[in-house]
Design a protein around this motif. Structure first.
Motif, PDB file in Angstrom:
ATOM      1  N   MET A   1       0.821  -1.230   0.000  1.00  0.00           N
ATOM      2  CA  MET A   1       0.000   0.000   0.000  1.00  0.00           C
ATOM      3  C   MET A   1       0.854   1.278   0.000  1.00  0.00           C
ATOM      4  O   MET A   1       1.852   1.361   0.696  1.00  0.00           O
ATOM      5  N   VAL A   2       0.389   2.227  -0.764  1.00  0.00           N
ATOM      6  CA  VAL A   2       1.109   3.503  -0.801  1.00  0.00           C
ATOM      7  C   VAL A   2       0.280   4.499  -0.009  1.00  0.00           C
ATOM      8  O   VAL A   2      -0.072   4.266   1.128  1.00  0.00           O
ATOM      9  N   ALA A   3       0.042   5.626  -0.625  1.00  0.00           N
ATOM     10  CA  ALA A   3      -1.113   6.437  -0.388  1.00  0.00           C
ATOM     11  C   ALA A   3      -1.227   7.105   0.969  1.00  0.00           C
ATOM     12  O   ALA A   3      -1.980   6.701   1.827  1.00  0.00           O
ATOM     13  N   ASN A   4      -0.442   8.111   1.138  1.00  0.00           N
ATOM     14  CA  ASN A   4      -0.932   9.159   1.993  1.00  0.00           C
ATOM     15  C   ASN A   4      -1.717  10.124   1.093  1.00  0.00           C
ATOM     16  O   ASN A   4      -2.291  11.088   1.543  1.00  0.00           O
ATOM     17  N   THR A   5      -1.691   9.797  -0.214  1.00  0.00           N
ATOM     18  CA  THR A   5      -2.516  10.551  -1.164  1.00  0.00           C
ATOM     19  C   THR A   5      -3.810   9.785  -1.412  1.00  0.00           C
ATOM     20  O   THR A   5      -3.775   8.621  -1.786  1.00  0.00           O
ATOM     21  N   THR A   6      -4.925  10.428  -1.219  1.00  0.00           N
ATOM     22  CA  THR A   6      -6.199   9.776  -1.510  1.00  0.00           C
ATOM     23  C   THR A   6      -6.763  10.335  -2.808  1.00  0.00           C
ATOM     24  O   THR A   6      -6.314  11.350  -3.324  1.00  0.00           O
ATOM     25  N   VAL A   7      -7.735   9.641  -3.328  1.00  0.00           N
ATOM     26  CA  VAL A   7      -8.411  10.102  -4.544  1.00  0.00           C
ATOM     27  C   VAL A   7      -8.994  11.495  -4.313  1.00  0.00           C
ATOM     28  O   VAL A   7      -8.871  12.384  -5.141  1.00  0.00           O
ATOM     29  N   GLU A   8      -9.602  11.647  -3.168  1.00  0.00           N
ATOM     30  CA  GLU A   8     -10.199  12.938  -2.820  1.00  0.00           C
ATOM     31  C   GLU A   8      -9.194  14.074  -2.970  1.00  0.00           C
ATOM     32  O   GLU A   8      -9.481  15.118  -3.560  1.00  0.00           O
ATOM     33  N   GLU A   9      -8.022  13.828  -2.433  1.00  0.00           N
ATOM     34  CA  GLU A   9      -7.005  14.879  -2.464  1.00  0.00           C
ATOM     35  C   GLU A   9      -6.568  15.202  -3.885  1.00  0.00           C
ATOM     36  O   GLU A   9      -6.432  16.370  -4.254  1.00  0.00           O
ATOM     37  N   VAL A  10      -6.370  14.158  -4.658  1.00  0.00           N
ATOM     38  CA  VAL A  10      -5.933  14.380  -6.028  1.00  0.00           C
ATOM     39  C   VAL A  10      -7.003  15.156  -6.808  1.00  0.00           C
ATOM     40  O   VAL A  10      -6.698  16.078  -7.556  1.00  0.00           O
ATOM     41  N   LEU A  11      -8.247  14.774  -6.606  1.00  0.00           N
ATOM     42  CA  LEU A  11      -9.323  15.461  -7.322  1.00  0.00           C
ATOM     43  C   LEU A  11      -9.418  16.920  -6.908  1.00  0.00           C
ATOM     44  O   LEU A  11      -9.612  17.805  -7.740  1.00  0.00           O
ATOM     45  N   ALA A  12      -9.266  17.157  -5.623  1.00  0.00           N
ATOM     46  CA  ALA A  12      -9.308  18.537  -5.136  1.00  0.00           C
ATOM     47  C   ALA A  12      -8.186  19.349  -5.770  1.00  0.00           C
ATOM     48  O   ALA A  12      -8.381  20.484  -6.224  1.00  0.00           O
ATOM     49  N   GLU A  13      -7.022  18.726  -5.837  1.00  0.00           N
ATOM     50  CA  GLU A  13      -5.859  19.364  -6.467  1.00  0.00           C
ATOM     51  C   GLU A  13      -6.155  19.669  -7.929  1.00  0.00           C
ATOM     52  O   GLU A  13      -5.924  20.759  -8.431  1.00  0.00           O
ATOM     53  N   LEU A  14      -6.676  18.655  -8.595  1.00  0.00           N
ATOM     54  CA  LEU A  14      -6.960  18.776 -10.023  1.00  0.00           C
ATOM     55  C   LEU A  14      -7.932  19.920 -10.280  1.00  0.00           C
ATOM     56  O   LEU A  14      -7.807  20.665 -11.255  1.00  0.00           O
ATOM     57  N   GLU A  15      -8.890  20.051  -9.384  1.00  0.00           N
ATOM     58  CA  GLU A  15      -9.906  21.079  -9.556  1.00  0.00           C
ATOM     59  C   GLU A  15      -9.288  22.483  -9.571  1.00  0.00           C
ATOM     60  O   GLU A  15      -9.761  23.373 -10.260  1.00  0.00           O
ATOM     61  N   GLN A  16      -8.241  22.639  -8.785  1.00  0.00           N
ATOM     62  CA  GLN A  16      -7.603  23.946  -8.697  1.00  0.00           C
ATOM     63  C   GLN A  16      -6.625  24.191  -9.847  1.00  0.00           C
ATOM     64  O   GLN A  16      -6.277  25.329 -10.144  1.00  0.00           O
ATOM     65  N   ALA A  17      -6.188  23.123 -10.439  1.00  0.00           N
ATOM     66  CA  ALA A  17      -5.083  23.211 -11.387  1.00  0.00           C
ATOM     67  C   ALA A  17      -5.412  24.094 -12.589  1.00  0.00           C
ATOM     68  O   ALA A  17      -6.558  24.204 -12.981  1.00  0.00           O
ATOM     69  N   ASP A  18      -4.375  24.721 -13.131  1.00  0.00           N
ATOM     70  CA  ASP A  18      -4.648  25.575 -14.284  1.00  0.00           C
ATOM     71  C   ASP A  18      -3.637  25.378 -15.415  1.00  0.00           C
ATOM     72  O   ASP A  18      -3.461  26.227 -16.266  1.00  0.00           O
ATOM     73  N   THR A  19      -2.971  24.255 -15.407  1.00  0.00           N
ATOM     74  CA  THR A  19      -2.084  23.956 -16.529  1.00  0.00           C
ATOM     75  C   THR A  19      -2.367  22.543 -17.028  1.00  0.00           C
ATOM     76  O   THR A  19      -2.931  21.725 -16.312  1.00  0.00           O
ATOM     77  N   LEU A  20      -1.943  22.322 -18.263  1.00  0.00           N
ATOM     78  CA  LEU A  20      -2.134  20.999 -18.837  1.00  0.00           C
ATOM     79  C   LEU A  20      -1.294  19.958 -18.109  1.00  0.00           C
ATOM     80  O   LEU A  20      -1.677  18.803 -17.997  1.00  0.00           O
ATOM     81  N   GLU A  21      -0.154  20.410 -17.587  1.00  0.00           N
ATOM     82  CA  GLU A  21       0.709  19.473 -16.885  1.00  0.00           C
ATOM     83  C   GLU A  21       0.003  18.884 -15.665  1.00  0.00           C
ATOM     84  O   GLU A  21       0.288  17.765 -15.248  1.00  0.00           O
ATOM     85  N   SER A  22      -0.906  19.664 -15.126  1.00  0.00           N
ATOM     86  CA  SER A  22      -1.593  19.190 -13.931  1.00  0.00           C
ATOM     87  C   SER A  22      -2.360  17.898 -14.218  1.00  0.00           C
ATOM     88  O   SER A  22      -2.519  17.056 -13.335  1.00  0.00           O
ATOM     89  N   ILE A  23      -2.822  17.766 -15.445  1.00  0.00           N
ATOM     90  CA  ILE A  23      -3.524  16.534 -15.794  1.00  0.00           C
ATOM     91  C   ILE A  23      -2.563  15.360 -15.735  1.00  0.00           C
ATOM     92  O   ILE A  23      -2.836  14.330 -15.119  1.00  0.00           O
ATOM     93  N   GLN A  24      -1.430  15.560 -16.354  1.00  0.00           N
ATOM     94  CA  GLN A  24      -0.402  14.505 -16.335  1.00  0.00           C
ATOM     95  C   GLN A  24      -0.016  14.172 -14.899  1.00  0.00           C
ATOM     96  O   GLN A  24       0.126  13.004 -14.532  1.00  0.00           O
ATOM     97  N   ASP A  25       0.118  15.205 -14.125  1.00  0.00           N
ATOM     98  CA  ASP A  25       0.505  15.065 -12.729  1.00  0.00           C
ATOM     99  C   ASP A  25      -0.510  14.244 -11.950  1.00  0.00           C
ATOM    100  O   ASP A  25      -0.154  13.314 -11.219  1.00  0.00           O
ATOM    101  N   ALA A  26      -1.763  14.597 -12.148  1.00  0.00           N
ATOM    102  CA  ALA A  26      -2.827  13.889 -11.437  1.00  0.00           C
ATOM    103  C   ALA A  26      -2.848  12.421 -11.855  1.00  0.00           C
ATOM    104  O   ALA A  26      -3.062  11.527 -11.019  1.00  0.00           O
ATOM    105  N   ILE A  27      -2.602  12.181 -13.134  1.00  0.00           N
ATOM    106  CA  ILE A  27      -2.605  10.794 -13.605  1.00  0.00           C
ATOM    107  C   ILE A  27      -1.535   9.976 -12.892  1.00  0.00           C
ATOM    108  O   ILE A  27      -1.777   8.851 -12.448  1.00  0.00           O
ATOM    109  N   LEU A  28      -0.359  10.580 -12.755  1.00  0.00           N
ATOM    110  CA  LEU A  28       0.716   9.846 -12.094  1.00  0.00           C
ATOM    111  C   LEU A  28       0.356   9.509 -10.652  1.00  0.00           C
ATOM    112  O   LEU A  28       0.566   8.392 -10.184  1.00  0.00           O
ATOM    113  N   LYS A  29      -0.203  10.491  -9.964  1.00  0.00           N
ATOM    114  CA  LYS A  29      -0.582  10.253  -8.573  1.00  0.00           C
ATOM    115  C   LYS A  29      -1.668   9.185  -8.456  1.00  0.00           C
ATOM    116  O   LYS A  29      -1.631   8.344  -7.568  1.00  0.00           O
TER     117      LYS A  29
END
Lengths: 239, 239
Positions: free
Chosen positions: B1-29
DNA sequence: TTCGACCTCGCTATTTCTGGGGAGTTAATA
DNA sequence: TATTAACTCCCCAGAAATAGCGAGGTCGAA
């Protein structure tokens, strides 16, 4: 608070269900869970037939149909153009007819707040899942923020069910188009004339016509415009 | 198990994001969180332009493009026709070309299991969110059953972002059609000839022609077929 | 009230599309 | 191997669409 019934449970139930009533049933349970006044699922199948399930007062549903309000309802118009869940406040209520419609809806017991989730399918299916309530803007915003995710999921589950029940899906499935036919249809859909299409594809106009014709037959279309329209709504081409 | 990162957190992050890289970033997480080999988000905007983000090996992405595999990829074909998340096993791998494609994909490090979620927009936008892994059928079924809901939600969030970045949306917005123009376009789209449309609407063919013309101008279309195609893809009419 | 947008009808000439035919090659599939 | 499907080319006559021009009435909004 109510809810020895959770969203999870209702969705699990819905997944097993095999009657149309189950949709109505799930809506009632979910309305109770979310504590909102109205919850409606509206579905347009690939043949353009409409179905609605939910808790709007019967009188309003009748009135809506009689007046053909679907033509002016900004929820329909707005969601048709949109991709994502939308708060009713963000829709265009500016025109006179629309405001009259809104006032009347209120009279019939439709809440002042609403949130609708559009989802669409490959053959022009279009579904709308709506929650509706009476409260002030702040409360509503909190509600939608808190529950957006669940609502999106619920919309998906309703769609899955609705699709199972869709009667005229198989007959509407058409033979796939050949690559050349797809090329032809696509170029026609973006406004090329026959001559231009033929030139673009480097074939004679006569040959092109054969493709258009065979595409027309495959699509059961009565003319080129019809064929392109069908190819588009069936997702066989993209423009 | 990994994950001090939860789906919730990633989605919240993604929602704020304003660059295309953020999509790539979220995918990796998210890939890390779900512990799958590949996670890909693929998006076709309303102009037909394609974008892909994700973890497929670069060689495979290149190869895919060079060979124009999008034409035979059963995931694309299958999801284009479908409405709901689909397991790759349920797609049609029967043809020879497709099996060759599949074998090659495996060689390039694409897992044997996959699950793709199609979502489509009002202007022909089409998005595909895919998770991909190497494991046996039972494990994969458990994985998809356990995570389907999260995956659907994630797909929605990616879409929301992608739409924000879509460049050519505003310019494509056109003037609305008048009721008569909508009538005319709709009837043409379902295969009526001019004469039939005029008769159905109880107007002269001359008048009808005026509607078609004005609709054509509003839509910036070069002929009737083009106009109907645009009206359809912009959601101004429904068939 | 004035303006714009919509609805309705008319004319002519030119270009384009449609609906019938038929025929030969290649490639894949059963 | 036989068959099916796709791709390519050709002719013709009649039907439909397009590009111009014109006119007048209604209705809602600024």
């Amino acid at each position: 608070m109510v809810a020895n019934t959770t969203v999870e449970e209702v969705l699990a139930e819905l997944e097993q269900a095999d009657t149309l009533e189950s949709i109505q049933d799930a809506i009632l349970k979910l309305r109770e869970y979310f504590q909102v006044e109205n919850m409606v699922y509206h579905w347009v199948d690939s043949a353009g037939e409409q179905y609605g399930y939910g808790t709007y007062p019967l009188e309003w549903a009748t009135r809506y149909q009689e007046q053909n309000y679907i033509r002016i309802d900004p929820v329909i118009a707005g969601c048709y153009k949109r991709f994502h869940p939308v708060d009713w406040k963000k829709l265009d209520w500016s025109s006179k007819a629309v405001r009259a419609f809104q006032a009347e809806a209120l009279e019939y017991g439709i809440g002042n707040q609403g949130y609708s989730i559009p989802i669409r399918g490959p053959n022009g299916q279009f579904a709308l899942f709506t929650v509706n309530h009476t409260c002030d803007d702040a409360d509503w915003e909190k509600f939608t923020e808190d529950n957006r995710r669940e609502l999106i999921l619920i919309a998906h589950y309703f769609n899955q069910k609705a699709l199972e029940f869709e009667p005229n899906r198989a007959p509407e499935q058409s033979q796939p188009l050949s690559p050349r036919e797809i090329d032809a249809m696509t170029l026609l859909a973006i406004g090329y004339s026959r001559a231009q299409v033929a030139e673009t594809l480097s074939i004679s106009e006569h040959t092109l016509r054969v493709y258009i014709e065979s595409a027309r037959f495959k699509l059961g279309a009565s003319n080129t415009t019809h064929a392109v329209a069908r190819a588009l709504s069936r997702g066989l081409i993209v423009v």
